[in-house]
Design an enzyme around this catalytic site. Sequence first.
Site, short mmCIF file in Angstrom:
data_model
loop_
_atom_site.label_atom_id
_atom_site.label_comp_id
_atom_site.label_asym_id
_atom_site.label_seq_id
_atom_site.Cartn_x
_atom_site.Cartn_y
_atom_site.Cartn_z
N HIS A 252 0.87 -1.17 0.00
CA HIS A 252 0.00 0.00 0.00
C HIS A 252 0.91 1.22 0.00
CE1 HIS A 252 -2.98 -2.74 2.32
NE2 HIS A 252 -3.24 -2.78 1.02
N GLU A 290 -3.23 -3.46 -4.76
CA GLU A 290 -4.66 -3.41 -5.11
C GLU A 290 -5.18 -1.98 -5.01
OE1 GLU A 290 -5.76 -2.79 -2.05
OE2 GLU A 290 -4.88 -4.20 -0.64
#
Length: 337
Positions: A252, A290
């Site tokens: 992230h 993601e």
Amino acid sequence: MPNLNDLTALALPNGSRLVADETQSRLHLSLEGQSLIELRLTREPDVQVQVEKRFDTPESQALWATCYWLFARDPACQHLTFQLQQSPADALASGLLIPTDTAGQYRCERTLFWQLPQPWLSQAQADTFPQQMVISGGKRHPLRPLKPRGEVYRRFDARLGGWISLRTLDIDLDLGRFNRWQNSPRVASFWQEEGSLEQHREYLSKLEADPHTLTLIGCFDDQPFAYFEAYWAKEDRIAPFYDTGDYDRGIHMLVGEENHRGPHKVASWLSALTHYLFLDDPRTQRVVAEPRADNGKMIKYMQDQGYHCEKEFDFPHKRAALMMLGRERFFDRCKLA
């Protein structure tokens, strides 16, 4: 950004400087004013290297410095061919050089060079952490090593002309900037983690206690600019959405400082972050992410660094793009400089 054609010196993570006197056909390298090696170069069709003189330094150090200089000088260079009078035992044992079918001839491959952990890893493991399968949170996965503390990665980015480094997050030191970054409208629109100092202390404390997530601060020239979470994908919420490997890592990413945005900065920190995760455990075969499927800018930045979009899928809180980069592809197309 600096022109690599004008490159005359490279800084090393230990603070020393590798200095070159280079022409089309010759190269002299010195480290902190001490001569390392003199070489004759033939650049066509591929780079051929012949040692003319080696000074009072270990052979493996001089050969490594030669490879580093020539690869950093030309990110498109894929391999170097050395003519050596004696077999370079240490360089062969480490994988720095590999033998060819011609006697006295050895090659250094870019794809192998950038997989060597030193000197980029600040806390390189002497040995790979042994594997034992365990179950936590209902998921079967390898037992993870203790998380490092302090700086974990440092490299001089020749394109930027400055340092890119990664260190572990220190809650007492970094809470204020993390809170400021998360409460900026630009970051909040994607992370949705606005909150108070105490809320963010609780958030970071939970991650600190979680063995599957490593929180990192990215720095340019030792100035913090970004926050990253590196996680083991097998134990993460992403695991059900693809065929997860035991040592896959996920990321992230958050750039907090406005003056460190832009494609050239992303190319530096994203390649460094990916490089670190592949070096941290040689069993890691993929790095995944993601981002929100509508975050076209980040998806494009990742594609520029070799990631591809495997598919889109639905998390409970967002439509996500599964971005993926394999180890072989990263190192085969490695453009680190």
